[in-house]
Structures are given as structure tokens and as C-alpha cells.
Scaffold this motif. Structure first.
Motif, PDB file in Angstrom:
ATOM      1  N   SER A  15       0.804  -1.228   0.000  1.00  0.00           N
ATOM      2  CA  SER A  15       0.000   0.000   0.000  1.00  0.00           C
ATOM      3  C   SER A  15       0.838   1.280   0.000  1.00  0.00           C
ATOM      4  O   SER A  15       0.500   2.234  -0.701  1.00  0.00           O
ATOM      5  N   GLU A  16       1.935   1.313   0.751  1.00  0.00           N
ATOM      6  CA  GLU A  16       2.755   2.531   0.765  1.00  0.00           C
ATOM      7  C   GLU A  16       3.395   2.783  -0.593  1.00  0.00           C
ATOM      8  O   GLU A  16       3.403   3.918  -1.083  1.00  0.00           O
ATOM      9  N   GLN A  17       3.911   1.733  -1.225  1.00  0.00           N
ATOM     10  CA  GLN A  17       4.527   1.884  -2.541  1.00  0.00           C
ATOM     11  C   GLN A  17       3.474   2.212  -3.599  1.00  0.00           C
ATOM     12  O   GLN A  17       3.721   3.000  -4.505  1.00  0.00           O
ATOM     13  N   THR A  19       0.653   3.833  -3.088  1.00  0.00           N
ATOM     14  CA  THR A  19       0.288   5.236  -2.869  1.00  0.00           C
ATOM     15  C   THR A  19       1.337   6.163  -3.477  1.00  0.00           C
ATOM     16  O   THR A  19       1.006   7.166  -4.109  1.00  0.00           O
ATOM     17  N   GLU A  20       2.607   5.808  -3.316  1.00  0.00           N
ATOM     18  CA  GLU A  20       3.689   6.609  -3.889  1.00  0.00           C
ATOM     19  C   GLU A  20       3.617   6.595  -5.422  1.00  0.00           C
ATOM     20  O   GLU A  20       3.802   7.626  -6.070  1.00  0.00           O
ATOM     21  N   ARG A  23       0.913   8.855  -6.581  1.00  0.00           N
ATOM     22  CA  ARG A  23       1.305  10.260  -6.457  1.00  0.00           C
ATOM     23  C   ARG A  23       2.317  10.662  -7.535  1.00  0.00           C
ATOM     24  O   ARG A  23       2.162  11.690  -8.184  1.00  0.00           O
TER      25      ARG A  23
END
Length: 104
Positions: A15-17, A19-20, A23
Motif C-alpha cells: 500500500s505505501e509503494q 500510494t507513492e 502520487r
């Protein structure tokens, strides 16, 4: 345009990657069911992903190489996604997709 397929649970793990990538690269995450598509992974693929069979998502991005640099195909011994290369499937996802002459 590049399209990648991954189990929904793997997308959640990343999820963090993801989201990045949304963006920085305009990544779109779409449920496979949105395209009336159901992925059935082999036992070997499920083992490589480290998951059980379940819903899948498409990761859709314009710049495939930049996406692959940001989120590698394999990480910590686990597979993160598979690039979708099947032309009929790509045509269902991308209305501007042009099949190659060899696929006709």
C-alpha cells in the motif's frame, strides 16, 4: 500504457509503494471485476505471491519502466505483480490499445 495484475491482498501489502506510485506516476488501481475479469493464479504463482486465491486488481500506469523501478516485480523473495501481455485482455482494459498484426 502498462498494465500489471496482482492479488488484491498483495496490493494491500504494497500500500505505501502503491500510494507513492499513484502520487508520482498517476498509477490507477482498478478491481479486475470492474472489467468483468477474474484471474485464476496457478499454485506456483500463489506461492510466489505468498497468498491464497482471491480477488485481483489491475495496476495501470503510463510509464511502465518507472513503475517497475519504484515497485520491483520481486521483492524480499515475493512476487509483487505480473505484467499483463495478453492482447485481448489489454484491449478490454485500454480502449486505445492497438493489437499487433501477429495477434489478428
Amino acid at each position: 500504457m502498462a498494465v500489471y495484475l496482482t492479488p488484491e491482498s498483495v496490493a494491500a501489502r504494497l500500500s505505501e509503494q502503491v500510494t507513492e506510485a499513484q502520487r508520482l506516476l498517476g498509477l490507477s488501481v482498478r478491481k479486475a471485476s470492474d472489467f468483468q475479469f477474474q484471474a485464476l493464479f496457478t499454485d506456483e504463482e500463489l506461492q510466489a505471491f505468498g497468498v491464497t486465491q482471491g480477488p485481483s486488481v489491475f495496476l495501470i500506469v503510463e510509464d511502465g519502466p518507472a513503475f517497475e523501478e519504484l515497485i520491483p516485480e520481486r521483492q524480499n523473495g515475493m512476487m509483487n505483480y505480473m505484467q499483463l501481455k495478453h492482447e485481448k485482455a489489454l484491449a478490454r482494459i485500454d480502449p486505445f490499445f492497438k493489437p499487433s498484426e501477429t495477434a489478428k
